[in-house]
Motif scaffolding. Sequence first.
Motif, PDB file in Angstrom:
ATOM      1  N   ARG A 196      96.611 -15.743  -5.817  1.00 60.50           N
ATOM      2  CA  ARG A 196      95.278 -15.952  -5.439  1.00 60.50           C
ATOM      3  C   ARG A 196      94.806 -14.671  -4.565  1.00 60.50           C
ATOM      4  O   ARG A 196      95.422 -13.912  -4.122  1.00 60.50           O
ATOM      5  CB  ARG A 196      95.085 -17.111  -4.266  1.00 60.50           C
ATOM      6  N   ALA A 197      93.358 -14.285  -4.519  1.00 58.71           N
ATOM      7  CA  ALA A 197      92.831 -13.296  -3.819  1.00 58.71           C
ATOM      8  C   ALA A 197      93.310 -13.345  -2.378  1.00 58.71           C
ATOM      9  O   ALA A 197      93.118 -14.587  -1.802  1.00 58.71           O
ATOM     10  CB  ALA A 197      91.198 -13.380  -4.118  1.00 58.71           C
ATOM     11  N   THR A 198      93.853 -12.406  -2.012  1.00 58.99           N
ATOM     12  CA  THR A 198      94.606 -12.175  -0.577  1.00 58.99           C
ATOM     13  C   THR A 198      93.928 -11.154   0.160  1.00 58.99           C
ATOM     14  O   THR A 198      94.032 -10.234   0.117  1.00 58.99           O
ATOM     15  CB  THR A 198      95.921 -12.327  -1.013  1.00 58.99           C
ATOM     16  N   LYS A 199      93.830 -11.758   1.518  1.00 62.99           N
ATOM     17  CA  LYS A 199      93.346 -10.475   2.618  1.00 62.99           C
ATOM     18  C   LYS A 199      94.608  -9.763   2.802  1.00 62.99           C
ATOM     19  O   LYS A 199      95.852 -10.424   2.927  1.00 62.99           O
ATOM     20  CB  LYS A 199      92.930 -11.158   3.909  1.00 62.99           C
ATOM     21  N   VAL A 200      94.689  -8.412   2.881  1.00 66.17           N
ATOM     22  CA  VAL A 200      95.560  -7.765   2.963  1.00 66.17           C
ATOM     23  C   VAL A 200      95.004  -6.421   3.883  1.00 66.17           C
ATOM     24  O   VAL A 200      93.702  -6.227   3.546  1.00 66.17           O
ATOM     25  CB  VAL A 200      96.317  -7.113   1.790  1.00 66.17           C
ATOM     26  N   SER A 201      95.746  -5.602   4.509  1.00 65.03           N
ATOM     27  CA  SER A 201      95.412  -4.489   4.950  1.00 65.03           C
ATOM     28  C   SER A 201      95.106  -3.600   4.171  1.00 65.03           C
ATOM     29  O   SER A 201      95.600  -3.539   2.976  1.00 65.03           O
ATOM     30  CB  SER A 201      96.452  -4.066   5.960  1.00 65.03           C
ATOM     31  N   ALA A 202      94.564  -2.351   4.637  1.00 64.01           N
ATOM     32  CA  ALA A 202      93.967  -1.279   3.693  1.00 64.01           C
ATOM     33  C   ALA A 202      95.207  -0.548   2.887  1.00 64.01           C
ATOM     34  O   ALA A 202      95.398  -0.457   1.724  1.00 64.01           O
ATOM     35  CB  ALA A 202      92.984  -0.422   4.460  1.00 64.01           C
ATOM     36  N   PRO A 203      96.407  -0.130   3.883  1.00 58.03           N
ATOM     37  CA  PRO A 203      97.286   0.460   3.155  1.00 58.03           C
ATOM     38  C   PRO A 203      98.060  -0.445   2.060  1.00 58.03           C
ATOM     39  O   PRO A 203      98.666   0.157   1.065  1.00 58.03           O
ATOM     40  CB  PRO A 203      98.277   0.871   4.423  1.00 58.03           C
ATOM     41  N   GLU A 204      98.291  -1.871   2.249  1.00 56.19           N
ATOM     42  CA  GLU A 204      98.686  -2.796   1.636  1.00 56.19           C
ATOM     43  C   GLU A 204      97.696  -2.897   0.328  1.00 56.19           C
ATOM     44  O   GLU A 204      98.635  -2.816  -0.678  1.00 56.19           O
ATOM     45  CB  GLU A 204      99.026  -4.087   2.195  1.00 56.19           C
TER      46      GLU A 204
END
Length: 150
Positions: free
Chosen positions: A38-46
Amino acid sequence: MLYGTITEFCSPVTCPRMLAGDQYEYLWQDPNNPKYKRATKVSAPEYIENLMTWVQTYFNNEKYFPSKTGVPFSKDAPAVFKTILKRLFRVYAHIYCHHFEHITELKMHQHLNTSLKHFVLFCNEFQLVDAAEFAPLQELIDIMLASDGK
Ligand SMILES: [Zn+2]
C-alpha cells in the motif's frame, strides 16, 4: 548523483516525510515489496533510497533495458519508463523545495538547474510525464523554459 551531494542534510530527522514544499507529499508504493504493497508514508531518504533501488531493478532487467541491439522492449516498457521519470522528478522537487540552500552552499545549483532543464525538456519532447506532475516546481520550470525563448 546530485542528491548524493546533500545526503548529509537529508535524514529521517530533517525530512521525516517525502515532501515538495508543504503542498505535495509522495508516498512510496511497490506491489512487488510486501512492506510497501500500500502507498506508505516514508521519510525523504527512505523514499529516495527505495526509488533508486527500484529503478536499478529495471535497469538490470533485459526486458526493459535490453543490452543487445534488435532485442524488443517489453510491451509495458513505456509505462514503466513513465513511472520511473515521474518518480525521479520528485527527487528534484524535494531537493529544490527543501535543500536548495545546501545546494547553493556547495555551489551545485548550476548543475542542478542544468540537470532539471534537460530532464524537463526530455520528458516534454517525448511526452513522458504529465504536466501536472511538475506542479511543485512549475514557476521555476516556466522561467527556465522561457529564458530559452521556447
Ligand atoms: Zn530532505
